[in-house]
Design an enzyme around this catalytic site. Structure first.
Site, mmCIF file in Angstrom:
data_model
loop_
_atom_site.group_PDB
_atom_site.id
_atom_site.type_symbol
_atom_site.label_atom_id
_atom_site.label_comp_id
_atom_site.label_asym_id
_atom_site.label_seq_id
_atom_site.Cartn_x
_atom_site.Cartn_y
_atom_site.Cartn_z
ATOM 1 N N HIS A 11 12.665 55.531 18.563
ATOM 2 C CA HIS A 11 11.477 56.119 17.960
ATOM 3 C C HIS A 11 10.616 55.066 17.265
ATOM 4 O O HIS A 11 11.072 53.972 16.921
ATOM 5 C CB HIS A 11 11.869 57.200 16.948
ATOM 6 N N GLU A 88 20.516 60.471 15.318
ATOM 7 C CA GLU A 88 21.126 59.307 14.689
ATOM 8 C C GLU A 88 22.489 59.691 14.105
ATOM 9 O O GLU A 88 22.803 60.891 13.953
ATOM 10 C CB GLU A 88 20.179 58.784 13.593
#
Length: 214
Positions: A11, A88
């Protein structure tokens, strides 16, 4: 079975990346730099799309990944398939903290994180082993769903790290030397049940340096 091409993208930048603050499952949006990085990623992948057709776009369900995927998905007219398994690592009590704050507030957990202890379960979070298994199961299942195709996967630094280590047969406990830059494009091939790196850490499409993972 034909191999699958995985275009694995981290990202774009967030304010917490700039502050070196651990995000984990905390849903932190892209900052202005991250929004621009997402557009640059889209431009790069659109150019690639002229040479190689993409079959699907997958993303972590956290907004920093989803919003990085959106410009590309819109341009190549594919829906974004959200998958929470691509999140994550869950850092538990270390989430929202900088390394300096971790050392002061949770010294034992911080020590295990520094040592890359694969079996240690972070309080209220997950271990490296648990995280790694979740990520590799997700990436392998995505790859197996698209044999002979090219797929875009937008996720997080830790997700990229798991994929790199699997491809290189690198222990989770070993110190990292490979880059995990925001908005980097990383190309892997999944064949015969294994990941193989074809290109790693490409940030040539960005106008300025990108932040590496901690």
């Amino acid at each position: 079975m034909p191999h699958t091409q995985l275009w694995l993208i981290r990202h774009g930048e967030t304010a917490w990346n700039a502050e070196r603050r651990f995000q984990g499952h905390t849903d932190v949006p892209l900052n202005a730099t991250g929004v621009q990085q997402a557009k640059k990623v889209a431009e790069k992948l659109i150019r690639q799309h002229g040479q190689q057709s993409f079959s699907a776009v997958y993303s972590s369900d956290l907004s920093r990944a989803r919003h990085t995927a959106e410009p590309t998905a819109l341009a190549i007219k594919l829906p974004i398939r959200l998958d929470a398994r691509l999140r994550e690592r869950h850092y538990g009590v270390l989430s929202t903290l900088t390394p300096e704050e971790m050392a002061a507030e949770h010294p034992e957990a911080f020590r295990h994180w520094q040592q890359r202890d694969p079996a240690y379960v972070l309080p209220e979070g997950e271990s490296l082993n648990q995280f790694n298994q979740r990520v590799l199961d997700a990436l392998a299942s995505i790859a197996r769903e698209h044999p002979g195709q090219a797929v875009i996967v937008v996720a997080h630094g830790g997700v990229l790290d798991c994929a790199y280590r699997a491809a290189q047969n690198m222990p989770l406990s070993e110190a990292r030397q490979h880059p995990l830059h925001n908005a980097s494009v990383n190309q892997l091939r999944f064949a015969d049940g294994r990941f193989h790196i074809e290109r790693w850490g490409d940030i040539g499409h960005l106008e300025q340096a990108a932040i590496d993972e901690l």
